[in-house]
Design an enzyme around this catalytic site. Structure first.
Site, PDB file in Angstrom:
ATOM      1  N   TYR A 173       0.863  -1.180   0.000  1.00 15.79           N
ATOM      2  CA  TYR A 173       0.000   0.000   0.000  1.00 15.79           C
ATOM      3  C   TYR A 173       0.898   1.228   0.000  1.00 15.79           C
ATOM      4  O   TYR A 173       1.789   1.333   0.848  1.00 15.79           O
ATOM      5  CB  TYR A 173      -0.896   0.049   1.245  1.00 15.79           C
ATOM      6  CG  TYR A 173      -1.457  -1.273   1.724  1.00 15.79           C
ATOM      7  CD1 TYR A 173      -2.407  -1.969   0.986  1.00 15.79           C
ATOM      8  CD2 TYR A 173      -1.054  -1.822   2.952  1.00 15.79           C
ATOM      9  CE1 TYR A 173      -2.939  -3.172   1.441  1.00 15.79           C
ATOM     10  CE2 TYR A 173      -1.579  -3.024   3.418  1.00 15.79           C
ATOM     11  CZ  TYR A 173      -2.515  -3.693   2.655  1.00 15.79           C
ATOM     12  OH  TYR A 173      -3.036  -4.880   3.128  1.00 15.79           O
ATOM     13  N   TRP A 187      -3.966   2.098   2.793  1.00 17.91           N
ATOM     14  CA  TRP A 187      -4.608   0.786   2.616  1.00 17.91           C
ATOM     15  C   TRP A 187      -6.075   1.061   2.389  1.00 17.91           C
ATOM     16  O   TRP A 187      -6.729   1.758   3.147  1.00 17.91           O
ATOM     17  CB  TRP A 187      -4.346  -0.175   3.777  1.00 17.91           C
ATOM     18  CG  TRP A 187      -4.619   0.314   5.157  1.00 17.91           C
ATOM     19  CD1 TRP A 187      -5.782   0.821   5.649  1.00 17.91           C
ATOM     20  CD2 TRP A 187      -3.702   0.287   6.274  1.00 17.91           C
ATOM     21  NE1 TRP A 187      -5.666   1.119   6.972  1.00 17.91           N
ATOM     22  CE2 TRP A 187      -4.399   0.804   7.379  1.00 17.91           C
ATOM     23  CE3 TRP A 187      -2.389  -0.147   6.434  1.00 17.91           C
ATOM     24  CZ2 TRP A 187      -3.805   0.916   8.636  1.00 17.91           C
ATOM     25  CZ3 TRP A 187      -1.817  -0.027   7.674  1.00 17.91           C
ATOM     26  CH2 TRP A 187      -2.515   0.496   8.761  1.00 17.91           C
ATOM     27  N   ASP A 328      -2.158   7.623 -10.565  1.00 15.08           N
ATOM     28  CA  ASP A 328      -2.316   6.198 -10.280  1.00 15.08           C
ATOM     29  C   ASP A 328      -2.272   5.316 -11.523  1.00 15.08           C
ATOM     30  O   ASP A 328      -2.181   5.809 -12.637  1.00 15.08           O
ATOM     31  CB  ASP A 328      -3.620   5.993  -9.497  1.00 15.08           C
ATOM     32  CG  ASP A 328      -3.402   5.085  -8.300  1.00 15.08           C
ATOM     33  OD1 ASP A 328      -2.780   4.016  -8.478  1.00 15.08           O
ATOM     34  OD2 ASP A 328      -3.834   5.445  -7.202  1.00 15.08           O
TER      35      ASP A 328
END
Ligand code: FMN
Ligand code: MN
Length: 528
Positions: A173, A187, A328
């Site tokens: 994470y 997380w 991302d």
């Protein structure tokens, strides 16, 4: 021959011509990303940066898993099917029928003994122990993309312990650096460490029959959107964290983070294993040698003894802070949200630690190859619960949670929809936004074949199945964060027993005799 540590792995990459050492000065702010992105987009090697601006003497490894060949090297196989086959062997076990059968099983039992981690008294990760004067700023942590909220540790093995079973979990994470001693723990709600966190809360409020609302919603977001927005604004204007009063139990949870481990351990932290299967065991299975662990200095957790860097600390149960945005693996920024805050209590590391990292962004990048490895290795396990599955493909541009193409051996009416529901209920496959189910004669690895046949075979209104449920936290289009709709497409041939009574045409295929004839005449016809 398992890799003992990151350095043994780097040496292998080097010998295999899969590594480039870069001695020109580079900036960990954006520049390393631009270099690594270009290299990964053209199938280039792993990179070790040896001259990082602001970090004299530091080294950073990136793109270690960034090709099919390196993924195989990392897991020490010629093909990922070897691992799938090893898993299948273990699942194929029949009850032994007699003495001879039992004897035949001995090697397998001996092999299983290699999977379990063992704790050793000390290891290289303890070469430097700093529990007083330490800072995350000492490491060349990247700011990846222009609109990222800051620097992020992108390839950590985050270790937590289930307070009720005592079992450990290791998950990858990302961690946002707030300052030298404080960081954001990303997380996501549905991941195992988040459940450990909630378990801590349950323990903290034991005696009360249910968790407070706030604690129940993930970890949780204070009830209601407005409150959340208010907390968010508070967090930003105070430039720090928010203590959520009243509705959350106080207390803390210990966390350890290993950075720069041997590749089997790093990989095990990303595999979507069942929550109760400890990743150290998976790593032991993959490397066929036990993972050696050492105890942490300030928390009751164990980390791989040969880790390059270990961060120790805790998260408070009543503290959340804005994390993100972060560029991302969807190709877009994941938006800011509230996440627990990691307070460091100690950093231990090897002398001259090598910082191991990755970047995510528009695919394909390094994580695409890790995802593909997960796809291959998990296929036999998926077949265990969904036996009609022949093959699956998670196309890289589908960023793993957006698209799964599944071929099945269809034996009864409605089976394609049964398979969709089974996938949506299978661990992290629950996030799959779109599932396309095809018959076994379609090669799911061949997108042209899938497009041709799936689109020919559907009547969209009839063949699309919508459902609602949890969606990936990275989904920016769902109606609510973490909750939204999913779609399955039944692109199998429809049967009369499914209400389809029109004739179904044959696929066009030439007969063998004519093919053989033309084969023979090919040269005579003037072709090569
Ligand atoms: C490079 C990389 C970064 C990741 N970052 C995150 C993250 O920030 N948060 C998260 O919940 N999962 C992240 N994941 C996915 C998790 O590692 C993955 O879901 C894993 O199975 C979680 O482990 P767990 O099942 O033990 O919770 C990332 C995966 C990769 C490959
Ligand atoms: Mn896990």
């Amino acid at each position: 021959m398992a890799y003992d540590d990151l350095r043994a792995w780097i040496a292998t990459l080097d010998r295999a011509g899969e590594l480039k050492k870069i001695s020109a000065e580079v900036d960990p702010i954006l520049e390393i990303t631009e270099i690594a992105d270009r290299v990964s987009k053209c199938g280039g090697p792993a990179l070790v940066f040896q001259n990082i601006k602001g970090h004299p003497g530091a080294q950073a490894l990136i793109n270690q898993f960034g090709s099919a060949r390196r993924m195989n090297l990392a897991l020490e196989v010629n093909s990922l099917d070897e691992i799938a086959n090893r898993i299948r062997q273990f699942m194929d076990v029949k009850s032994p029928q007699g003495f001879l059968d039992k004897v035949k099983m001995l090697p397998m039992l001996a092999e299983m003994g290699k999977f379990f981690p063992k704790t050793v008294s000390t290891g290289p990760c303890k070469e430097v122990i700093r529990c007083d004067n330490f800072s995350l700023d000492d490491f060349p942590i990247l700011k990846c993309w222009p609109k990222d909220a800051g620097r992020f540790i992108t390839l950590p093995c985050v270790v937590t312990r289930d307070p009720s079973t005592g079992k450990r979990n290791v998950g990858c994470y990302r961690i946002q650096v707030y300052d030298g001693q404080t960081a954001g723990m990303h997380w996501q709600r549905q991941k195992v460490a988040a459940e450990h966190y909630r378990e801590r809360m349950r323990a903290a409020v034991s005696g009360t029959p249910t968790l407070p609302q706030n604690a129940r919603e993930g970890w949780g977001t204070p009830a209601g959107r407005d409150t959340r927005a208010a907390v968010d604004i508070m967090a930003r204007s105070s430039g720090g964290s928010v203590l959520i009063e009243g509705d959350r139990p106080s207390g803390k949870m210990e966390v350890a983070v290993a950075i720069g481990t041997d590749p089997a351990i790093t990989f095990s932290a990303i595999v979507p294993a069942p929550p109760d299967v400890e990743e150290y065991l998976i790593a032991g299975f993959l490397r066929q040698k036990p993972v050696e662990l050492v105890k942490c200095e300030t928390v009751d957790l164990e980390v791989p003894a040969t880790s390059e860097i270990v961060l120790e600390g805790h998260v408070h149960l009543d503290e959340l802070r804005t994390e993100g945005p972060f560029g991302d693996h969807t190709g877009f920024y994941s938006l800011e949200d509230l996440y627990p805050v990691f307070h460091l209590s100690c950093i231990t590391h090897r002398k001259d630690p090598i910082y191991s990292t990755t970047i995510v962004g528009k695919p394909p990048m390094e994580d695409a190859w890790m995802g593909k490895a997960v796809e291959r290795i998990f296929l036999p396990l998926m077949k265990l619960t969904i036996p009609e599955i022949v093959d699956i493909n998670l196309p890289i541009e589908g960023v793993f949670h957006n698209l799964m193409i599944v071929s099945i051996k269809k034996s009864y009416p409605g089976q394609a929809r049964k398979v969709m529901n089974a996938v949506w209920s299978l661990g992290q496959a629950m996030f799959t936004k779109c599932i396309v189910v095809v018959d076994e004669d379609v090669d799911v690895q061949d997108i042209a074949d899938v497009t041709l046949k799936a689109l020919n075979h559907i009547d969209p209104e009839r063949d699309i199945q919508f459902t609602l449920g949890p969606v990936d936290s990275l989904d920016h289009a769902s109606r609510l964060p973490n909750y939204g709709s999913k779609m399955g497409i039944d692109a199998t041939r429809k049967w009369p027993s499914e209400g389809f009574n029109r004739p179904w045409p044959d696929e066009i295929l030439m007969d063998e005799k004519t093919k053989a004839l033309v084969d023979k005449k090919w040269k005579e016809l003037g072709f090569e």
